[in-house]
Enzyme design. Structure first.
Site, mmCIF file in Angstrom:
data_model
loop_
_atom_site.group_PDB
_atom_site.id
_atom_site.type_symbol
_atom_site.label_atom_id
_atom_site.label_comp_id
_atom_site.label_asym_id
_atom_site.label_seq_id
_atom_site.Cartn_x
_atom_site.Cartn_y
_atom_site.Cartn_z
ATOM 1 N N ASP A 14 -6.440 0.826 0.673
ATOM 2 C CA ASP A 14 -6.543 1.223 1.904
ATOM 3 C C ASP A 14 -7.997 0.555 2.531
ATOM 4 O O ASP A 14 -8.581 -0.024 1.673
ATOM 5 C CB ASP A 14 -6.484 2.717 2.058
ATOM 6 N N LYS A 64 0.805 -1.281 0.009
ATOM 7 C CA LYS A 64 0.154 -0.081 -0.006
ATOM 8 C C LYS A 64 0.974 1.148 0.180
ATOM 9 O O LYS A 64 0.729 2.055 -0.704
ATOM 10 C CB LYS A 64 -0.974 -0.054 1.322
#
Length: 231
Positions: free
Chosen positions: A147, A129
């Protein structure tokens, strides 16, 4: 509304249509972390775990002034570093990651944030991420940032049922053009923060309601939903 027997082609078309509509709704969608270099974005993204971008942006001016490069970060006094980042939460673990990050960048990358995912994910505190945030926003390399907002929205939209972020990333990447990956992530995050809330989405004010199989799980009255939407 998506059909239960939606074909692969129909799913791709619906996903790309949603992306286009969100682009119109959020023309200013962007990374909301403040940064001036790949290193600053890398540090800010590590700090953003379990806190808000607003909070990180309050901390980083002091942090970057005190530790302007990887060498300074690598040699930081732990207690001082912890105090600067305390308000972001989990400050001891984050300080450990930042110290290790600084050392790794100095020892292996001449003090610069690397521009390859396979290198970024070897750094302390950096997963896919964070790596995709840095690649997409600091280096212009398309990436999907999964996310909590992106994961929630793509499941509500019926793009994938996967829960694992890596599987979600790959599933979404197969639906939308690679060139759109970074901006799609920003648009989904903007939408999740402003309209498609976790507990009670503002369905009646949603621009992609007609393409969302989850329409109706939140407030459907247009006026009440519009009052819920955040600027």
């Amino acid at each position: 509304m998506a059909a239960a027997t939606e074909s692969r082609l129909a799913l791709v078309r619906r996903a790309r249509r949603v992306n286009r509509v969100l682009a119109q709704r959020y023309p200013d969608a962007r990374c909301e972390l403040h940064f001036r270099s790949p290193l600053e974005l890398l540090v800010a993204t590590v700090l953003s775990a379990q806190t808000t971008d607003v909070r990180v942006n309050q901390v980083t001016p002091v942090l970057f002034a005190r530790y302007p490069d990887a060498w300074a970060l690598a040699g930081a006094d732990r207690a001082e570093l912890e105090e600067i980042i305390r308000s972001t939460g989990f400050f001891r673990a984050k300080a450990e990651s930042l110290l290790g990050l600084g050392r790794a960048l100095v020892e292996r990358f001449d003090g610069e944030a690397p521009a390859r995912l396979e290198d970024l994910v070897t750094l302390p505190g950096v997963g896919r991420k964070t790596a995709n945030v840095v690649l997409g926003n600091a280096f212009g390399v398309p990436g999907i940032t999964v996310d909590t907002h992106v994961g929630r929205l793509v499941r509500r939209l019926g793009w994938t049922a996967e829960e694992d972020p890596v599987k979600v990333e790959h599933a979404v990447g197969e639906l939308v053009e690679r060139a759109e990956w970074t901006m799609l992530s920003h648009r989904l995050i903007f939408h999740g923060r402003r309209t498609c809330f976790a507990r009670r989405p503002a369905c009646g004010a949603c621009p992609v309601a007609r393409d969302c199989p989850s329409f109706g799980i939140g407030e459907v009255d247009p006026q009440r939903a519009a009052a819920m939407v955040k600027p």
